[in-house]
Design an enzyme around this catalytic site. Structure first.
Site, PDB file in Angstrom:
ATOM      1  N   TRP A 168       0.811  -1.221   0.000  1.00  0.00           N
ATOM      2  CA  TRP A 168       0.000   0.000   0.000  1.00  0.00           C
ATOM      3  C   TRP A 168       0.838   1.262   0.000  1.00  0.00           C
ATOM      4  O   TRP A 168       0.528   2.220  -0.725  1.00  0.00           O
ATOM      5  CB  TRP A 168      -1.015  -0.029   1.145  1.00  0.00           C
ATOM      6  CG  TRP A 168      -2.030  -1.101   0.883  1.00  0.00           C
ATOM      7  CD1 TRP A 168      -2.150  -2.287   1.535  1.00  0.00           C
ATOM      8  CD2 TRP A 168      -2.995  -1.120  -0.178  1.00  0.00           C
ATOM      9  NE1 TRP A 168      -3.144  -3.039   0.954  1.00  0.00           N
ATOM     10  CE2 TRP A 168      -3.683  -2.349  -0.095  1.00  0.00           C
ATOM     11  CE3 TRP A 168      -3.351  -0.231  -1.193  1.00  0.00           C
ATOM     12  CZ2 TRP A 168      -4.709  -2.705  -0.982  1.00  0.00           C
ATOM     13  CZ3 TRP A 168      -4.363  -0.577  -2.076  1.00  0.00           C
ATOM     14  CH2 TRP A 168      -5.026  -1.802  -1.964  1.00  0.00           C
ATOM     15  N   ASP A 207      -1.372   6.622   6.257  1.00  0.00           N
ATOM     16  CA  ASP A 207      -2.483   5.812   5.756  1.00  0.00           C
ATOM     17  C   ASP A 207      -2.865   4.812   6.854  1.00  0.00           C
ATOM     18  O   ASP A 207      -2.214   3.790   7.031  1.00  0.00           O
ATOM     19  CB  ASP A 207      -2.031   5.078   4.481  1.00  0.00           C
ATOM     20  CG  ASP A 207      -3.101   4.127   3.960  1.00  0.00           C
ATOM     21  OD1 ASP A 207      -4.172   3.999   4.585  1.00  0.00           O
ATOM     22  OD2 ASP A 207      -2.853   3.499   2.905  1.00  0.00           O
ATOM     23  N   LYS A 255     -12.767  -1.389   7.061  1.00  0.00           N
ATOM     24  CA  LYS A 255     -12.123  -2.337   7.974  1.00  0.00           C
ATOM     25  C   LYS A 255     -12.611  -2.086   9.408  1.00  0.00           C
ATOM     26  O   LYS A 255     -13.457  -2.806   9.898  1.00  0.00           O
ATOM     27  CB  LYS A 255     -10.610  -2.234   7.857  1.00  0.00           C
ATOM     28  CG  LYS A 255     -10.136  -2.627   6.443  1.00  0.00           C
ATOM     29  CD  LYS A 255      -8.926  -1.872   6.033  1.00  0.00           C
ATOM     30  CE  LYS A 255      -8.607  -1.874   4.576  1.00  0.00           C
ATOM     31  NZ  LYS A 255      -8.701  -3.103   3.833  1.00  0.00           N
TER      32      LYS A 255
END
Ligand code: PMP
Length: 360
Positions: A101, A172, A196
């Site tokens: 990511w 992030d 999530k």
């Protein structure tokens, strides 16, 4: 049918109590005679819901008035562009890569170099099992910002201590927000896709220091412009109203259950139990440096990869869903977000032991 233990990396398990409340309210929300997804985002009822969700999140994360809290769309991946477009401002940005990511964020930001927006500097790149030693980091000195991903969802690599760098820190937090307390004041900007620990897909949270709202590039589309969104209460266009509503219910659920401190204790207990089971056996392994093992995403390998398929079939039969690892890492991955209970992780550990006894 009973709800099963869901270890999906995202969209992920939601608290059952939240889904039940949503079910109760779906046809007639608060006596309005309509579903919350059927009413205007500009109505007084919806405005109250939106404001309360923000207030509850501020309480949960202890977010001061120095920060704007934005409820946006486009996923965390859109922020890979929004961040350089809003913050690069002709300067240099430092990017640390510790997994898939942060690498994607780096690659996307790099595209803006060609537009002449500024420079993107690679600080260091990990191998997906560890965080590069700070001594090897090539920081650029006066960066506009430093970007990193505290929890790499695919590799299961977590950075627990906020890096000590001189520039504004952008993080992030997609897969670890609300999993344990953090000091928001350490960050210039925090972003997270909702699917999530927050709620369903379709919502992205951005928490940004207000003094950084003034430096967006002329290239920045208004919908991605933090200042415009802040001035319009994240309603420059129609927001993801139902996802916002569900996220608000998750915030209420967290507050009712002791907040982030209480859930953090549970999360550590869940992760400790699972890593212990992996470490105690020669049949399972996890390759991540123990100091950087994620408390949210636990990848593990079977000694004999020929058994992977059987493990997945049998775990599914045992009511343990979505344990297949990401193709980049292979093997298995158990994502044990806030809504996954200690008992569910316990069932996974019991299953793993039984599977090893039968096939190990
Ligand atoms: N960052 C991280 C850490 C992620 O885990 C994900 C999604 N799994 C993303 C970014 C991308 O999120 P989205 O799909 O919401 O764009």
């Amino acid at each position: 049918m009973n709800r099963l233990a869901n270890f999906c990396a995202g969209p992920a398990s939601m608290p059952t109590a939240v889904l039940q409340k949503a079910q109760d309210e779906i046809l007639n929300w608060r006596g309005t005679g309509a579903s919350v997804m059927e009413i205007s985002h500009r109505s007084a009822d919806y405005t109250e819901l939106a404001t309360k969700a923000e207030r509850d999140l501020r309480k949960l994360m202890n977010i001061s008035d120095d920060y704007a809290v934005l409820f946006l769309q486009g996923g965390a991946a859109l922020q890979f562009s929004a961040i350089p477009l809003n913050l690069l401002n002709g300067g240099v940005a430092d990017y640390l890569i510790t997994g898939t990511w942060s690498q994607k964020a780096y690659k996307e930001a790099k595209r803006y170099e060609t537009l002449g927006l500024g420079k993107i500097n690679l600080v260091a790149q990990g191998d997906g099992t560890d965080v590069p030693n700070v001594d090897t980091w090539q920081l650029s000195g006066k960066a506009s910002y430093f970007h990193y991903c505290p929890n790499e969802t695919i590799h299961g690599v977590q950075i627990f201590d906020t890096p000590k760098v001189d520039s504004a820190i952008v993080a992030d937090l997609s897969s670890c927000i609300l999993s344990e307390p953090i000091n928001v004041d350490d960050f210039a900007l925090i972003y997270a896709g909702a699917q999530k620990n927050i709620g369903p897909a379709g919502l992205t949270l951005v928490i940004v220091r207000k003094d950084l709202l003034e430096q967006a590039s002329a290239w920045c589309p208004s919908i991605m412009n933090y200042k415009s969104q802040f001035e319009n209460d994240s309603m420059l266009n129609t927001p993801s109203t139902y996802a916002w509503y569900l996220s608000g219910l998750v915030f209420e659920w967290l507050l009712e259950n002791g907040g982030v401190e209480a859930i953090a204790k549970l999360n550590h207990a869940k992760a400790d139990m699972l890593y212990r089971a992996i470490d105690e056996s020669d049949f399972y392994s996890n390759k991540v440096n123990p100091k950087h093992r994620s408390i949210m995403n636990v990848p593990f390998q079977l000694a004999d990869t020929n058994l992977d398929k059987l493990f997945l079939e049998e775990s599914k039969k045992a009511g343990l869903l979505n344990l297949k690892g990401h193709r980049v890492v292979g093997g298995m991955r158990a994502s044990i977000y806030n809504a996954v209970t200690l008992e569910q992780v316990q069932s996974l550990v019991v299953f793993m032991k039984e599977f090893e006894q039968r096939y190990g």
